[in-house]
Structure formats: C-alpha cells, structure tokens
Scaffold this active site. Sequence first.
Site, PDB file in Angstrom:
ATOM      1  N   GLY A 127       0.771  -1.326   0.079  1.00 36.27           N
ATOM      2  CA  GLY A 127      -0.105  -0.044  -0.007  1.00 36.27           C
ATOM      3  C   GLY A 127       0.914   1.384  -0.084  1.00 36.27           C
ATOM      4  O   GLY A 127       0.867   1.948   1.111  1.00 36.27           O
ATOM      5  N   TYR A 128       1.482   1.558  -1.227  1.00 30.23           N
ATOM      6  CA  TYR A 128       2.251   2.811  -1.234  1.00 30.23           C
ATOM      7  C   TYR A 128       1.440   3.950  -1.918  1.00 30.23           C
ATOM      8  O   TYR A 128       1.150   4.790  -1.586  1.00 30.23           O
ATOM      9  CB  TYR A 128       3.334   2.614  -1.921  1.00 30.23           C
ATOM     10  N   GLU A 244      16.942  -3.899  -2.827  1.00 33.32           N
ATOM     11  CA  GLU A 244      16.584  -5.221  -3.545  1.00 33.32           C
ATOM     12  C   GLU A 244      17.104  -4.808  -5.090  1.00 33.32           C
ATOM     13  O   GLU A 244      16.469  -4.037  -5.796  1.00 33.32           O
ATOM     14  CB  GLU A 244      15.066  -5.323  -3.585  1.00 33.32           C
ATOM     15  N   ASN A 384      10.086   4.590 -15.414  1.00 32.21           N
ATOM     16  CA  ASN A 384      11.263   5.057 -16.188  1.00 32.21           C
ATOM     17  C   ASN A 384      11.724   6.453 -16.008  1.00 32.21           C
ATOM     18  O   ASN A 384      12.964   6.690 -15.907  1.00 32.21           O
ATOM     19  CB  ASN A 384      11.278   4.379 -17.476  1.00 32.21           C
ATOM     20  N   GLU A 385      10.966   7.254 -16.058  1.00 27.13           N
ATOM     21  CA  GLU A 385      11.032   8.683 -16.038  1.00 27.13           C
ATOM     22  C   GLU A 385      11.860   8.833 -14.665  1.00 27.13           C
ATOM     23  O   GLU A 385      12.755   9.468 -14.533  1.00 27.13           O
ATOM     24  CB  GLU A 385       9.704   9.488 -16.037  1.00 27.13           C
TER      25      GLU A 385
END
Lengths: 398, 398, 371, 371
Positions: A127-128, A244, A384-385
């Site tokens: 939950g971010y 990670e 990716n930005e």
Amino acid sequence: MDLAYTDDEKSFRNTVREFLKEKLSSRLATKVKLGKRLTKQDMEEWHATLNEKGWLAVNWPEEYGGTGWSAVQKHIFDEECWAAGAPRTVPFGLNMLAPVLMKFGSDEQKAHYLPRILDGTDWWCQGYSEPGAGSDLASLRTSAVREGDHYVVNGQKTWTTLGQHADWIFCLVRTSSEGKRQEGISFLLIDMNAPGVTVRPIILIDGEHEVNEIFFDNVKVPVGNLVGEENKGWTYAKYLLTHERTGTANIGNSNAALEKLKAIALEQKKSGKPLSEDPYFAARMAKVEIDLKALKTTNLRILVDADNGAAAGPESSMLKVKGTIIRQELNDLARRALGPYALPFSSEAMEEGYNEEPIGPDYANAVAAKYFNNRKMSIYAGSNEIQREIITKTKLGL
Amino acid sequence: MDLAYTDDEKSFRNTVREFLKEKLSSRLATKVKLGKRLTKQDMEEWHATLNEKGWLAVNWPEEYGGTGWSAVQKHIFDEECWAAGAPRTVPFGLNMLAPVLMKFGSDEQKAHYLPRILDGTDWWCQGYSEPGAGSDLASLRTSAVREGDHYVVNGQKTWTTLGQHADWIFCLVRTSSEGKRQEGISFLLIDMNAPGVTVRPIILIDGEHEVNEIFFDNVKVPVGNLVGEENKGWTYAKYLLTHERTGTANIGNSNAALEKLKAIALEQKKSGKPLSEDPYFAARMAKVEIDLKALKTTNLRILVDADNGAAAGPESSMLKVKGTIIRQELNDLARRALGPYALPFSSEAMEEGYNEEPIGPDYANAVAAKYFNNRKMSIYAGSNEIQREIITKTKLGL
Amino acid sequence: MDFALNDDRRMLAETLERFLSDNYDIEKRHGFAMMDDGFSKQMWEKFAELGIIGALFDEKAGGFGGEGADLMVVFEALGRHLVVEPFLPTLMAGTILAGAGGQEALLEQVINGETAIALAHGEPSSRYELASVSSIAEQSGKEWIINGDKSVVLGGSAATQLVVSARTTGEADSENGISLFLVEATNGVTKRNYSTINGYGAAEIKLENASGILLGEVDQGYKLLERAYAAGIVAISAEALGAMHVATDLTVEYTRQRKQFGIPIGKFQALQHRMADMLIELEQMRSSVMNAAGNLDKDRLDREKEISACKHLVGTIGRQVAEEAIQIHGGMGMTWEYAVGHFAKHIIMIDHVLGDTDHHLERYIALGRNT
Amino acid sequence: MDFALNDDRRMLAETLERFLSDNYDIEKRHGFAMMDDGFSKQMWEKFAELGIIGALFDEKAGGFGGEGADLMVVFEALGRHLVVEPFLPTLMAGTILAGAGGQEALLEQVINGETAIALAHGEPSSRYELASVSSIAEQSGKEWIINGDKSVVLGGSAATQLVVSARTTGEADSENGISLFLVEATNGVTKRNYSTINGYGAAEIKLENASGILLGEVDQGYKLLERAYAAGIVAISAEALGAMHVATDLTVEYTRQRKQFGIPIGKFQALQHRMADMLIELEQMRSSVMNAAGNLDKDRLDREKEISACKHLVGTIGRQVAEEAIQIHGGMGMTWEYAVGHFAKHIIMIDHVLGDTDHHLERYIALGRNT
C-alpha cells in the site's frame, strides 16, 4: 576477470534444473508458457513447493529460513525458473516487506510474520501509491491517527497488485503533517479483514483484474503493527528501493520471452520460409538478443559488486530502465511475429479449463494481451522517468 | 484536395530546370555535388547569375525586386536548384535582414540596403549569439551606448557564419538594462570595416572555417543604423523567427542528399551486389525516403496555409526538427554506405584545383566530413531542443 | 496543389462528427462492441440513413463519394470515436463488387444498411501476402464450387454475403489465377465468430463445397483485390490517424491537469519534448494519409508506393504515439475505465490489419525496384 | 564468475593512465597526429619502455599479456586519450606473426618499439568481408610473389614490415585458399600515405611482384586472420569504450557548468533523461566489451558471437553517445578547439574499422544459424 561459471555454479544450475524437472508440474508450466491466467491457488501451490525445498526466500539470510545464496546463484535460479516455466513468486511479502522487517521490525514482528510469509499463512500486498501520489510518493495522504493503543486509518491506496488475494497490506501512512513531507510518514501493517477495509478491482486494458484500489474507512490498527519508529517510514521505504536489486533487470523473464519469440518466429512462415530467416525481422531479434546479452553481464557485475559490499548507487535504476525496454521490445516482436493472428482474443481461453480448438496457433491468444499488459513495466515500481532522474541526479549531483 | 501539381506549376518547373541547365556552370555544380569547399567568389557568382534573372530574392515581394512567387513555386525552385547542384544562396542579407528592413526599416534604409543586397555590394552576416547567450538569447550582453549621433558598441558575438566574408553585420545589442531582459535590446547595423571590429575564426571539427567570433571594441555606429525603435529589437528578431518558413524543412537539400545516397549505394558493392540490394540497408534508406516524402507534404501544407494567410504557429519548429533529423540520417547513411572509405580524408581534396587521383571513389572524400559538419543543423537557428519547447508550449499553453 | 476539403466533404465531416459526438462516447462504444457480431445494428442503420455508407462508393456504384478524400474524411472521424461498425469490411468487399460490376442491387442493399458484407481473403498461412491464396474454386456448370479456409475475416461474423478469393489456376502464391466470388454465408460456409482484442467482430471461415458467383473475370481477381486493399489501407490509416489524434490530445490534456510534486506534469521538460515529437509525427502521419488518399485513383505504381509508405508509417508512428500515450498517462493509461488505453490498443492492432509496418516497408522497397 | 582485474592488470592500467595523463593532453595529441606517419615516434618508444606494447602479446610471443583482459585495459586507456600511435596495427599484425610462429626475432623488435608493422588485408572492393581477397600470391622457388591492391591499411604509412593476405587458391571470396605473408615494405611495394579524418596514419598499398615469406600454412590463413580480427575488435571496442566514457563525462561536466536562463543546463530534465540513457548504454558497452574480451580465447563460435555482438554495439551506442555529446554541448561540441568533438569523431569513425554495426549484426545472425 573470468566470465565463466565456476564448476560449483554449474553444478548448482544442474541441481536447480533437476528440482524443477521433478517438482514443477507440467500443468503449471504449460499455463505459464501459454500465458494463461494464474489463480491464487496456482501461486500458493508453487510457493509451497519452493518452501518445502527451502528455496522460497532466495533473498533472505539463512538465519530467517532463506537460502543465503550468492548473487550468481540467485541469478542462475531465476534463469532456470523462467526457462522451465515456473510461476514467478509473489514478491510483496518475500522481497518487499521481509527485508524491512528484518532491518527495522521488532523481534516479535520478525518472529510472527516471517514464518507466516514462508508457509503461506499470510498473503501480503503493498500500500504505497495513492490517486494523488504516484511518482510523487511523499505527497501521500492516507492518515493514521493515534487513539490509545490503536491507529485509526483513513484514506485510499491504489494500483495494489493482487490485493484481491491479500490477507495483509503494508502501508505508508501519514502520521504527522509537520516538517518536510517525507518526515511524517509511518510504515504500518494492516489486516485486510479488519472492518472498514474495502477492495475495488481496477480492470486493465487487456481485461485483466490484477490491480485494485483499497479504501480505509476508520480502520483500527493496533499500535503493535507499526514497524520501527513513528514518522520514520520514508527511510524504510527508501531502504527497500536501493536494497533489492535481484530481478530488477528481468533477465530470466526476458530470456524466456526471447526463447518463446524464437520459437514463434521459426514456426510462423513468411512467403513459405520461417519468419526468423527474414533479414529485417532477424535483425530486430538479434538486436534485442545482443542488448539482453550485455544486460545479463551488467546485471551480474552489479550483483557481484553488491555481494562484495559495494554501496548502492543508481545501478538498480539502470537495470530497471534497460530491462523493461528489452522486455517490452520482446513483447512487441512477439505480437508482430504473429501477423494477423495477433488480433483474435478470447478471455475464456486464458483459463486453464478451456479446451476448444484455439483460433490460430495455440500460443497466439495471450501474446497481444501480454504486450499491452507489460506496458505497465515501464510505469510501475518507479516509472522509467523517475529512474532516469535518479541516474542523472546521482551522476550530476545538481 | 488535389495533390497534383497544376499545369502552370509543371511548366514553371520546366522553366526553372532550363534556366539551371543554361546558367549554372558545370564547374560550380561539380563542386557542390562533390561537396567541395565553395569560395566567396563561387557564392557571389551564383548570386549574380540569379540576380540577373530576377530570381535571387525568392522571398521578397515584387515591389522590392523579389519574385513574388507562391509557396509552391518557391518549393519547386528550391527542389530544382538542389537537384541541379546549385550553391545555396547566402541567407543573411536576403532572408534574414531584408524582411526586417521591409517591415521595420526606414524608407532610407530600405532604399539604401535592399538593392545592395541584390547586386552583391554588401555581404551581410548575423550577430545574434554570444558566448553566454545561445539558446537563452535574451541574456545577450553586447552593449550599445548612445553618445551624440553615434552608438558605441562593446562586446562579442559568436557562431557568426561566413562572417569572414562580410561587409556588414546586423546585431542584437543591449541598449538598456531596465525592465525585462527582452525589453532593452535593439537591432543595429554595423560596418565590419569600422575601427574596433575584429574577426576571429572558429575551426569546426571537420577542419572547416565557417563560423567566427566577432569582437567589438568601442565601435562607433551612426544612430541612423538603428532599425526601427530603440529597445524594440527583440520584437523584430522574433518576427523573423516566425515569418520565414520556406527552407526550414530542408526538403531540396534532403532530396539531393537522398539521390546522392542512392547513387553511392548502387555503386558500393557488398559481397558483389549493390549495397542498395542489401535488405537491411535498403530498409533504412526506404524509411528515410518515406519520412521525407511525408515531410514534403507537411511542408507544402504549411507553406500553402501561410500563403493563404494562416497565422504562424509552431509549424516552422516542426519542420526544423523533422527536417534536420532526416537530413542528418541521410548523412549517417551516406558515411555508412562508404564502408572503410569513409576514413581517408584530405583537406586539399576539398579545393577545386586538386587533381590528384582520389583515395577510394571520387565522391568519398567529403562524406564523413559532411556528416560531422551537419551535426550543426540540430544546433543552430534555435536548437532542436528549443524548437520542441516552442511546439509543446504552444500546444499546452502552460 | 490544394490541401483543403471541398464543401461537400466538409459538410460530410461535420455531420458525421456531430452525430458521433452525440451518440458514440466510449461507454456506448464498449456496449456496442459487446453486442452480437460486435456492433450495433441500430447504429449501422443510422449511419446508412446519414449517408455515411454511401460516401464510401462512387455514383456508378450507387454511392456519392468513393474518392480517397471521402475515405479519409469518414474514417478519420470513425477513428476518433473507435467506431466498431463494419465500415472497413463493407468498403473492401463493396469496392470489389463495384469494380467487378453487375452487383448494383446488392450494393444498394449494402448502402442502405440492409445487407452486411465482408471480404474473406486471408488464409491461415498467407500472413500479409496478397497473392497467397490456397483456397480452390472449380467450375461445375454455371456454378463455382469453393473449398478452403479463410482466417481473421473482419466483419465476417455479421456478413451474410461474402466476397471470397480462391485459386482457379496457378501456384499458391501467384498473382495470376486468383478469382473472386460472391458466396452466400449459408450452405457450405462454417463460421467461427469471435472478437478481436480491440473489440471488432471477426470470424474464421471454412468453405466446404460452398457455391459462389464469379465476380469479374476468371483468374483476374488480383487487380480488384489490390485496389480494394488500397482503399482499405487509405481507410484504416485515416482511422488510425483519427485515433492517434485523440490519444495525443488526451495525453496533452492529461499533462495539463495531472499534478505531481505540486505542478502539472506538462511542465516537465522531458515529457514536453516527447509530446513535441508526438505532435510532429502526427503531422507526418496526416501528410502520409493525404498522399495515399490523393493517389488512390492514380497510376498503380504511384498509388501503391504511397499506400505502402502510409501503412508503414501507421505502424511506426502508431507505436510511438500509442506507447507514449500510455506511458505519459502512467497507471491511468493502463485502465479499462479511462479512454486512452482503448485508443492505444486500437492504434497498435491496426498494425496487424492489411499488412504491418515491416511488410509495407519491404513492399515499398520492392515497388521502388520496378521504377 | 569474477569481473575484477587482477593485480598485474590493475598496475598496468594505473601506469598507463598516469603516463597518459602527464604526457598526452588533447593539444599534444593533435601535435602527434600532425607528425610524419601520423604519430610520435618518441612516444611510441616510451610506450615500449613502459611495456605497453608487450602487454599486447603473450609470453610465447615475447610479451607478458595478450589476454582479452589485457587488451581491454590497454585500449580503454588509449581511447580515453585518443592515442594516435599504431597500437591496433601492431596488435593485429603481431597476433598473426605470433600465431604463425617462427617470427620471434621480429616480434622482439616490435615489442621494443624498433620496428613498425601493419596488417594489409582490406582491398578496394572487399568492404568488410574478411574472406574477400583478390590479391594473388604465386610461388617462385622459395619465395612468394604477390600482386594486388590493399586499401585503408591502418598504420600502413609507418610500417616497414607488412603482413599481407593474398589468395593462393580458390574463389575471390572463399575462406579457403587465403595465405598470409610477411612483406618488406620496399621493393614492389608502393604506398600512398594519408591521414584518416580522425587523425590516424594509413595508406593505400600497391603490391607489384612484391616478395613475401609465407606465414603459417599455405591456404590456411583465414583462421589466423579471424583470430587477429577478434583481438583487433576487442581492442578497438575497448578504445571506443574509453572514448565514450570521456565524451559522456565531458558532457555531464559541461551541463554542470554551462548556464542558460540563469541555471546550469544539467538541471533541464530533457537533457537529464538523455544523459541517463547515455550512462545506461555506457554500462551496456562495458559489459559487451567484457563479454568479448572474456571469450577471446574460448571456442570459436562463442568468441565470434561475442565479438560481433560487441562491435555491433560499438556502432549503435557509439553513434548515440557521440551525437548526444555534440548536441548537448551545442556549438562548443562542434569546434576543433574543444576536446569533445574529437572524441565524438573518433567514436563514429571506429564504426568504419574492422566491420561496421550492420556488418556485425548480420554476422551475428549468421553465426547464430550455425548453432
């Protein structure tokens, strides 16, 4: 400098390969290779198989029941699993929550939650993100207000992958609005079955239910579910981001996709000859193969460095960007290889039970859907930005 | 909607073609086609030839001695000139200064300067950029301070193309430091032979002397050389930017480069067959040809709209960006087509008089040099980055 | 040289656009796509009433349009609304019927929206090769008996009359020896209906001793096919252009509204530059569609080079626009609920219709060798 | 698996880098390139003294290196300083001499910097095809008499001894029937010396009844050539990597210093994203050079696939890095005075040495078919 695998590593690869041959059911492998929909039970089955062998928690230290493998071993394991058509493991508990608990959790939390991740008792989700807080995560607004021995949580999370299956969610929540925006964030574990938690599916453009919105309406969360200190959640989330690095590059996944692409291009005929012999198509396949070959080495270099204690830099961002570019290019080539048969699509044919004759080749149905689905790869887990920002900002120091 | 040329346009093309056949010397055409260095005299000769015919000022209205041609006619003329190997005309007086004078100059200025541009009396160059003011032109610092009936100019201009040949320079200078940075700029005409003007060559990576730095050390410039009003120079410079759209897309230039590329690819052999038959190389040539074909129509659409009085928008920025991408891709393909013979380079062989046997094919010597030289195209006249800003800002209005 | 539309076409465009704006939002569109055969018969009748079907054909064929510019105007509007009704199959089969002659009555029914037709040409192993036909037709008295498999027949699900290609002589990939037939989709015709991933009705069709009426001359079907494909490519390219336009507009608009770090994401320069490239390529796409449309009735070689150039760009520019539209939207671009993903999906899948970007690049090169 | 350098190589790298930093700035480099034969004989002797030439060869050949990793270390440093001395020709001709055997005395002179050698293999119409040899060698007693034209012979201007390929049997493009010869650059050898556009000495060489000594076995030269090319490609790719590194670093640094609109241009997001892509590709390039270097002494097919993969990337990544470096510098990147343009130029022109990006892509595909 020696790029060859050692004898030990080679024999490790054989061990993995034999394990997969013996323990991965052809039912599961076929589903994965045809790109069919995996059920919760499918994923749980595979987790259990790995856990039985002690190979579920490849990134955990041995003291917690992990494998304690080297970077190269993990890489080999990942390659072999993808090649065999094993389902990917669900990362939320294993690779996202667990490292945070190990580093910042209390002894009770570790003792309680870690074994339950391994044995499948708890399915975790993340939950971010929030509707107003995507790339700009620090602007999150879900609030947790302390009332006695509970927090009362209100707000909304979104893009929660596989949240529909989850027993628990780990959340970033706002516990203070003072100081910098990053300073008032805490890391909280919330029972998905608690009163006030609602899950709403988000359907993606390929028709799949994979992500969800999660609503919190006065959800009571025991204070004991706070990880680490209050208002320090941002630090823990950032730790995870740089910690990670295995898997970021999608090497095993892309390997498997490349092999599948080659098989399709060999079977698909263009003017009577295999498409793989068409100079232009062959060139595009070779280009992505060459890119992947280089990325494999980049990945191993970075992982070995990390094993040797190198500080985390922008490397995982590089792996993320290039890894997704390669994976998405493979998706594009696969749909292109199919020609007109990329068009037909049957959602029912994504199910295991479906046994009507396929329209076109049997491998065709999921290919275009997968192309669309994988557009997510350059968006999620830090678009990716955002990754490019991290790379240059580290380098420029501006 | 009718994309065919009218009979009038076709016959105009024939007239142009015959003129070129008759009046363009094979000496000049050969130099241009082999990419040799053009002298000042070469350029003056060609200007004189065009002026004699009344075809020098293609963008001027007839009242000033221009052709008064339609957009389509100008396009045809441009295509034919490039195809025949005519030198390009030097744009600084003809296409940059003249429109400003016509719109904002005094009657005296028009009467004095315009005829001298046509008859070649004055060679003009442009004084906009400064070392600290490239894309951010408004930050220019060359100052002009009024003292009686003169301005006293101090400062430095740079990237002044062909400034080594010039009799006059039109400059943006700072006449005030009050208000917005754009507001204190004036448009001034300066005699290159005036005391205090120094020219220093800048050599480019291909070894050519094409651009210069110009230094002004207490240069006295009569007040009569101010164009329009003091402190309004920014408006005049901007007028020019959006006014002049012919040629931005480089269509004629790219046409000629494509034909040359095709000739090289036909003559160069790969494994005994013309390179143009190689599927991969042929694909890259076809791609750029297709892009150019579309850009030709985009260009004509925009020019015809402008003829019909359409307001200037971000179109010329689009033509600039795509036009330079295409031109530079043609440069890349040409150097690639040469194989190892792209490597040898002789500066002497760039001269007309050189008559030693060429190293490799006779068309090879200038090709790699031209590739490097043309990297400037995406930098000068408002870099492609600046053009992209203009495009989106117009569209987004943010 | 004139790039403007004439008054008739401007009116046609306005009528169609107004009708679609009022009746065809994305929710309705999803509903239509879920209906039997993948479209709304009611809408189809309304399109007929408005004269939109008639605009696809010239007066000889009973229509009042049929030029490249008509196709461009109509299909660009269809693309802006992702219209699922079978315009493309109707255009392509109808173009063959009109070219062959003698099918005026049927064409009238088609233009009135009463009869659905489709072109059954592609086969399981033909990929995009126009001359690759393995189905066989044999003459038996006045009738022709046809056997073969036809694949990914767009509009095939709804069509009651099929235009079918079959080989009457020659090798399986020879341009010579292909004939075209009108086949009623009843006896000897087995359909397996389905929907494409972008929501269009299609079918796999098995012909087992189906009887057909010869269209045009025997063995000479290739020319008619190629002309129908040219019209189809102008149409589907204009449709792609319309969809690309909307995808780009939605993206630009989204970046004006959506805020991150407290400011509209449209202020982020990296996105600005990529949107600038989208806008540039969109103009290129429009030019290329005009080139193809404007040459539809010109010499074969001119026409076909422009056609292949255009369809090549549909694939490359389409991919750029579709992928950027999703990427710049972020997660929202991935959802079923929000429109842009559906536009992206349609743009991408058009690459698989009537020859993809690689096919047409190769074809463009081959056509260049013939000059 | 181990990606680190051993201690010897780390020392070699440090020695060379220190020497170049002290003695080889861009101004000096331009000076050396303007000397006779396009390099400084004095510098060449110093390189020999430092053992850098010896690092190119293994102990059997009188050197103390010669592995892929040695080449990578040396040439990456050379690329960082755009060194113009003839390392590549020396490596390639020397690798053949060492592989053929029996030339220990000459190799000793080469390693000592006393004798300049070069490989004269390419011909006016061979382009990048390794087996395309039209020069002819005929035996006459113990001698071989060679006739033919050799083109763009790097280092050919300075070389007093040439390794020359010539056909002793077979068709002009057959791998079989190529033999290699040691030819003294005197009688029967006419050189036309020149400089390449990136500043390296080269020559067109005409052989008219030149006499040569056979190297290795007759007709069996192809294998030695291929191995020398493999070494050469590892070397020139590492050199390109070094140059790309500097070009990228200069660019990043420039954007930190250069201000427009009052702020460093490195703060502009569009440039940041493009520099991020440069940095990513630079890591890819390093990985690919390592793959090629690490497989230089492995099985032929493994080696050659990595070699062609690497040289393909040198062309594509090189173009991206070189063009972006110039573009982001703006006008400064175009000037002779400022260093970055020279790095860009060298990177681009390396694409024309030992096979370009397209050639090696095609070769990679062909090698894949053999597995």
